[in-house]
Design a protein around this motif. Structure first.
Motif, PDB file in Angstrom:
ATOM      1  N   SER A 215       0.808  -1.210   0.000  1.00 39.45           N
ATOM      2  CA  SER A 215       0.000   0.000   0.000  1.00 39.45           C
ATOM      3  C   SER A 215       0.845   1.265   0.000  1.00 39.45           C
ATOM      4  O   SER A 215       0.320   2.369   0.048  1.00 39.45           O
ATOM      5  N   SER A 216       2.154   1.116  -0.051  1.00 38.12           N
ATOM      6  CA  SER A 216       3.036   2.273   0.023  1.00 38.12           C
ATOM      7  C   SER A 216       2.743   3.261  -1.097  1.00 38.12           C
ATOM      8  O   SER A 216       2.531   2.893  -2.247  1.00 38.12           O
ATOM      9  N   SER A 217       2.749   4.542  -0.748  1.00 43.10           N
ATOM     10  CA  SER A 217       2.527   5.598  -1.739  1.00 43.10           C
ATOM     11  C   SER A 217       3.825   6.304  -2.093  1.00 43.10           C
ATOM     12  O   SER A 217       3.805   7.365  -2.714  1.00 43.10           O
ATOM     13  N   ALA A 218       4.969   5.729  -1.701  1.00 41.80           N
ATOM     14  CA  ALA A 218       6.258   6.374  -1.936  1.00 41.80           C
ATOM     15  C   ALA A 218       6.722   6.235  -3.378  1.00 41.80           C
ATOM     16  O   ALA A 218       7.687   6.881  -3.781  1.00 41.80           O
ATOM     17  N   LEU A 219       6.038   5.411  -4.174  1.00 38.45           N
ATOM     18  CA  LEU A 219       6.441   5.167  -5.552  1.00 38.45           C
ATOM     19  C   LEU A 219       5.352   5.634  -6.509  1.00 38.45           C
ATOM     20  O   LEU A 219       4.166   5.627  -6.179  1.00 38.45           O
ATOM     21  N   ASN A 220       5.766   6.001  -7.719  1.00 34.83           N
ATOM     22  CA  ASN A 220       4.771   6.340  -8.729  1.00 34.83           C
ATOM     23  C   ASN A 220       4.258   5.052  -9.378  1.00 34.83           C
ATOM     24  O   ASN A 220       4.839   3.974  -9.184  1.00 34.83           O
ATOM     25  N   PRO A 221       3.173   5.118 -10.143  1.00 28.81           N
ATOM     26  CA  PRO A 221       2.589   3.887 -10.716  1.00 28.81           C
ATOM     27  C   PRO A 221       3.571   3.078 -11.555  1.00 28.81           C
ATOM     28  O   PRO A 221       3.574   1.841 -11.492  1.00 28.81           O
ATOM     29  N   GLU A 222       4.410   3.741 -12.331  1.00 32.24           N
ATOM     30  CA  GLU A 222       5.366   3.018 -13.168  1.00 32.24           C
ATOM     31  C   GLU A 222       6.381   2.255 -12.316  1.00 32.24           C
ATOM     32  O   GLU A 222       6.729   1.109 -12.614  1.00 32.24           O
ATOM     33  N   GLU A 223       6.840   2.886 -11.245  1.00 35.43           N
ATOM     34  CA  GLU A 223       7.798   2.224 -10.354  1.00 35.43           C
ATOM     35  C   GLU A 223       7.158   1.041  -9.639  1.00 35.43           C
ATOM     36  O   GLU A 223       7.790  -0.014  -9.481  1.00 35.43           O
ATOM     37  N   ARG A 224       5.909   1.202  -9.224  1.00 40.38           N
ATOM     38  CA  ARG A 224       5.222   0.085  -8.570  1.00 40.38           C
ATOM     39  C   ARG A 224       5.036  -1.077  -9.532  1.00 40.38           C
ATOM     40  O   ARG A 224       5.207  -2.247  -9.160  1.00 40.38           O
ATOM     41  N   ARG A 225       4.695  -0.775 -10.789  1.00 38.95           N
ATOM     42  CA  ARG A 225       4.531  -1.843 -11.784  1.00 38.95           C
ATOM     43  C   ARG A 225       5.848  -2.571 -12.018  1.00 38.95           C
ATOM     44  O   ARG A 225       5.877  -3.801 -12.154  1.00 38.95           O
ATOM     45  N   TRP A 226       6.944  -1.811 -12.076  1.00 40.42           N
ATOM     46  CA  TRP A 226       8.256  -2.437 -12.287  1.00 40.42           C
ATOM     47  C   TRP A 226       8.586  -3.377 -11.129  1.00 40.42           C
ATOM     48  O   TRP A 226       9.021  -4.518 -11.349  1.00 40.42           O
ATOM     49  N   LEU A 227       8.385  -2.924  -9.902  1.00 38.32           N
ATOM     50  CA  LEU A 227       8.646  -3.776  -8.743  1.00 38.32           C
ATOM     51  C   LEU A 227       7.775  -5.022  -8.773  1.00 38.32           C
ATOM     52  O   LEU A 227       8.249  -6.134  -8.496  1.00 38.32           O
ATOM     53  N   ASP A 228       6.504  -4.854  -9.107  1.00 41.13           N
ATOM     54  CA  ASP A 228       5.595  -6.001  -9.146  1.00 41.13           C
ATOM     55  C   ASP A 228       6.034  -7.012 -10.202  1.00 41.13           C
ATOM     56  O   ASP A 228       5.948  -8.230  -9.986  1.00 41.13           O
ATOM     57  N   ARG A 229       6.507  -6.534 -11.344  1.00 41.06           N
ATOM     58  CA  ARG A 229       6.958  -7.450 -12.401  1.00 41.06           C
ATOM     59  C   ARG A 229       8.198  -8.222 -11.956  1.00 41.06           C
ATOM     60  O   ARG A 229       8.306  -9.427 -12.201  1.00 41.06           O
TER      61      ARG A 229
END
Length: 323
Positions: A9-23
């Motif tokens: 739920s962290s909001s420290a990352l932008n959507p693109e960064e969150r997608r990269w981490l998830d991948r």
């Protein structure tokens, strides 16, 4: 106390960064990682991913919070909490007193406590209800079964007490001992040259002293410094634990990388995380809380397998009994 591991739920990352981490989190092979990064080889994909992963994971996790109790990560599996507590296992009086205080509380509450092999005789030899996992023995068994060219086979008998299943020595390589000496010398030079210079020199030494295998086992100057500090002041354990949460990629990636370079080292490092998780799940008694006390470098990997088991992404199958 141990905290829940869900940090999505962290909001420290932008959507693109969150997608990269998830991948990257979902990748199960270096070839998949190469597709994510666009690198020319599996090697380049791994090396390129590590610093980006560490930076983004660090931002997502935030600064480590002071622990109320014994710090660690908690994974709830079918209603049963498993808490994984990473320690230095440096055999210091400070860590011994700290751990024994909290483990007494766990035992009074009728909770289970299991230790990475070697920790029990170091800190809990007189605690009858604290049990020792067979992770080193398991790694040795598989190393022999695979007939690997061994770095440690000649040390097995002197390292382990066969009757007590406890560590009586260590299996550090000459290179590891050399790194420890080098880092200690750099640290002692801080009084003369200042902390900034010593830290920079330590980072440079990490680059030159670490080969491919050690890139995947987290043996660098930062971990050396954090571990040394936490060994003398256990209130600093959260910082050491947080470091390894940032430093390591998901287990399938770290294990494949290390296995390609040194299969035996992979067995004695990351593979033991899987064994520790399997051992804990198999020996879980009813629904009472379970505490696993392991080296801090093992904490993220053990948590990975507990979460994967909970989410039906991994199963230990028929539990293997090691002769």
């Amino acid at each position: 106390m141990a905290s829940d591991t869900d940090d999505r739920s962290s909001s420290a990352l932008n959507p693109e960064e969150r997608r990269w981490l998830d991948r990257v989190r979902a990748a199960t092979s270096l070839s998949q990682l190469r597709e994510i990064t666009g690198a020319d080889s599996d090697h380049e994909a791994y090396v390129q991913t590590k610093p980006t992963w560490e930076q983004l994971r660090g931002r997502k996790l935030g600064d480590p919070a002071p622990a109320d109790g014994l710090p660690g990560d908690r994974v709830v599996v079918e209603g049963q909490p498993f808490s994984v507590h990473g320690i230095t296992h440096a055999d210091t009086d400070a860590e011994r007193a700290f751990l024994r205080e909290h483990v007494r509380e766990f035992l009074r509450a009728d909770e289970s406590v299991h230790c990475e092999q070697g920790v029990r005789p170091m800190y809990f030899e007189d605690f009858e209800r604290v049990t020792e996992i067979d992770d080193y023995r398991w790694a040795m068994h598989h190393s022999r079964q695979l007939d690997l060219s061994s770095h440690v086979d000649g040390l097995i008998e002197e390292t382990f007490d066969e009757e007590e299943s406890g560590v009586t020595g260590n299996i550090s390589s000459a290179a590891s001992r050399f790194r420890d000496v080098a880092y200690s010398l750099i640290d002692s030079g801080a009084d003369v040259y200042g902390n900034t210079f010593a830290s920079a020199l330590g980072d440079a030494a990490s680059t030159f002293l670490m080969d491919h295998e050690h890139l995947a086992t987290g043996e660098d100057f930062t971990s050396h410094e954090l571990s040394k500090a936490a060994a003398e002041d256990p209130s600093k354990l959260p910082a050491l634990q947080q470091y390894y949460k940032r430093a390591f990629l998901p287990q399938p990636l770290e294990r494949e990388w290390l296995r390609r370079h040194d299969h035996e080292l992979e067995l004695f490092t990351h593979a033991r995380n899987e064994r520790i998780a399997a051992w804990a799940l198999y020996h879980a008694d009813g629904s009472r809380p379970v505490h696993l006390i392991v080296g801090a470098a093992h904490q993220p990997g053990v948590v990975y397998y507990l979460e994967a088991y909970r989410e039906n992404r991994w199963d230990y199958g028929e539990f293997e009994f090691v002769p």
